[in-house]
Design an enzyme around this catalytic site. Structure first.
Site, PDB file in Angstrom:
ATOM      1  N   ASN A 172       6.476 -71.625   2.990  1.00 41.54           N
ATOM      2  CA  ASN A 172       7.370 -72.297   2.004  1.00 41.54           C
ATOM      3  C   ASN A 172       7.246 -73.757   2.164  1.00 41.54           C
ATOM      4  O   ASN A 172       8.052 -74.204   3.129  1.00 41.54           O
ATOM      5  CB  ASN A 172       8.906 -71.744   2.483  1.00 41.54           C
ATOM      6  N   GLY A 195      12.189 -73.227   4.020  1.00 40.90           N
ATOM      7  CA  GLY A 195      11.577 -74.517   4.328  1.00 40.90           C
ATOM      8  C   GLY A 195      11.742 -75.539   3.415  1.00 40.90           C
ATOM      9  O   GLY A 195      12.724 -75.599   2.841  1.00 40.90           O
ATOM     10  N   ARG A 204      10.239 -76.445   0.772  1.00 43.03           N
ATOM     11  CA  ARG A 204      10.369 -76.017  -0.660  1.00 43.03           C
ATOM     12  C   ARG A 204      11.912 -75.695  -1.146  1.00 43.03           C
ATOM     13  O   ARG A 204      12.364 -76.176  -2.072  1.00 43.03           O
ATOM     14  CB  ARG A 204       9.384 -74.923  -1.186  1.00 43.03           C
ATOM     15  N   CYS A 205      12.288 -74.616  -0.118  1.00 44.82           N
ATOM     16  CA  CYS A 205      13.748 -74.102  -0.324  1.00 44.82           C
ATOM     17  C   CYS A 205      14.868 -75.402  -0.273  1.00 44.82           C
ATOM     18  O   CYS A 205      15.682 -75.181  -1.386  1.00 44.82           O
ATOM     19  CB  CYS A 205      13.979 -73.458   0.670  1.00 44.82           C
ATOM     20  N   MET A 206      14.670 -76.303   0.431  1.00 44.29           N
ATOM     21  CA  MET A 206      15.432 -77.347   0.410  1.00 44.29           C
ATOM     22  C   MET A 206      15.298 -78.612  -0.452  1.00 44.29           C
ATOM     23  O   MET A 206      15.915 -79.797  -0.395  1.00 44.29           O
ATOM     24  CB  MET A 206      15.461 -78.088   1.921  1.00 44.29           C
TER      25      MET A 206
END
Length: 406
Positions: free
Chosen positions: A350, A393, A395-397
């Site tokens: 991620n 990670g 990208r999620c954030m």
């Protein structure tokens, strides 16, 4: 001039929305964290410090960083937005007329940064400095929540996602995240950054029950050249994919959607936890999940909103065709099978690409980062010992709002 446009996963990133964890994380306890979709309790201070490194790393790459808490507070400065949010988030059906009115009166008097903090971070009965005649106050314990915290706001990727010239304001699958969507509805409608801008809202802008048509941004990869790759996961349904696809075709913003089926389990919560785009022909993948036998469909349509669905063979071939590349370079999670499973759990796959071949990822994933390095991908490492406990990670954030195409 509309600068809200995301043309790919890998083009130069210009503007991004992120959320520094705070009050909502402080309300996580061992007894409530599972209900709030966290596996563990995080150190508030340490998570905040790690997030600051993430924000600074983005700024160091020339990316403008918008902070959700501030954006929400600035949206609350607009009376119409504040009234709408208080009525929507503190609904009479949720609290009864008496208590809803009392809570709204209490919240309406708060400074807007503090009010944003309560809406995101939660409010317990012990926090309420007033006595209401409502029966609810007598029934509940001091540590029960009036407003439940929204710790998953940390993962700004999911609640809304920009796809080419518009945004999908996503109907979330889990009850613990559904109120997040109203914050984004308000920000995109009233915040000065977005109000009056000429962008499309594809899906999810109305407060209604979307029933089984749920979609989350972690499953949506804007791979470029008019194609969108979407994972059907624990949180994104075929019905949600079809609705988003129809709207993309109606607005002439995409030519094709490639939808792939994912296992419905916690370690593979969204497509981006097992696969991300790092360079035009390069993806990171966790091979235990993203394997040859994954079912794959292509969705095409036209401006009537019609959707044609066709089952495809190997999803990698479908991506190669869409991206017009001869062969995709798939970098698998590093280490032996034990290490690879651990690193995938800690979001080795991620990563957030800031420009072609340059990604931000957790420094702890040493085996995978080494493989990226050998493949010519530059990893900008950030600490994630606390942040990573939320199972997300870089990208999620992050919710990219402005990014070049390929």
């Amino acid at each position: 001039m509309n600068n809200c446009y995301v043309g790919s996963e890998i083009g130069q990133l210009h503007r991004v929305l992120i959320h520094r964890p705070g009050r909502s994380i402080s309300h996580l306890t061992p007894s409530n964290c599972q209900d709030l979709l966290f596996d563990d309790v995080l150190s508030v201070e340490k998570a905040g410090e790690e997030h600051d490194v993430f924000a600074d790393t983005l700024r160091g790459q020339g990316v403008e960083v918008l902070l959700l808490h501030n954006m929400l507070a600035e949206t609350l400065d607009i009376p119409e937005a504040k009234n709408w949010l208080l009525e929507t988030q503190i609904s009479e059906y949720r609290f009864g007329q008496t208590f809803a009115n009392d809570i709204r009166c209490f919240l309406a008097d708060l400074p807007h940064l503090k009010l944003a903090s309560m809406l995101i971070g939660g409010l317990s009965y012990a926090d309420l400095p007033m006595k209401s005649s409502s029966m609810l106050q007598g029934i509940n314990q001091p540590n029960d929540f009036i407003i439940k915290p929204l710790p998953n706001h940390l993962f700004t990727r999911d609640t809304s996602c920009w796809v080419y010239g518009g945004v999908s304001i996503n109907p979330m699958a889990k009850e613990a995240r559904q109120r997040e969507t109203n914050h984004l509805r308000a920000i995109y409608r009233w915040h000065p950054t977005f109000a009056g801008q000429d962008f499309i809202k594809y899906f999810g802008d109305e407060v209604r029950s979307y029933d089984k048509s749920t979609i989350e941004g972690g499953d949506v990869l804007v791979i470029g050249k008019g194609t969108v790759l979407i994972g059907m996961s624990e949180r994104t349904t075929p019905q949600g994919v079809e609705h988003l696809a129809s709207s993309l075709f109606k607005h002439n913003q995409a030519k094709k959607i490639i939808a792939i089926e994912l296992p419905k389990d916690r370690s593979c919560m969204h497509l981006d936890t097992v696969m991300t785009h790092m360079n035009v022909d390069t993806f990171s993948v966790y091979p235990e999940v993203v394997s040859k036998d994954v079912k794959c469909w292509s969705l095409t349509g036209d401006q009537s909103g019609r959707v044609d669905i066709k089952e495809e063979g190997y999803f990698v071939t479908a991506i190669e065709k869409a991206l017009e590349v001869d062969k995709l370079n798939l970098i698998t999670t590093g280490g032996d099978s034990f290490e690879a499973e651990r690193e995938q759990w800690n979001d080795a796959n991620n990563v957030l690409t800031v420009k072609p071949g340059v990604v931000i990822g957790y420094e702890r994933n040493t085996y995978t980062n080494e493989k990226y390095d050998k493949a010519g991908i530059t990893v900008l490492p950030i600490p994630g010992d606390e942040l990573g406990r939320g199972r997300g990670g870089a990208r999620c954030m992050s919710c990219p709002i402005e990014r070049d195409g390929i």
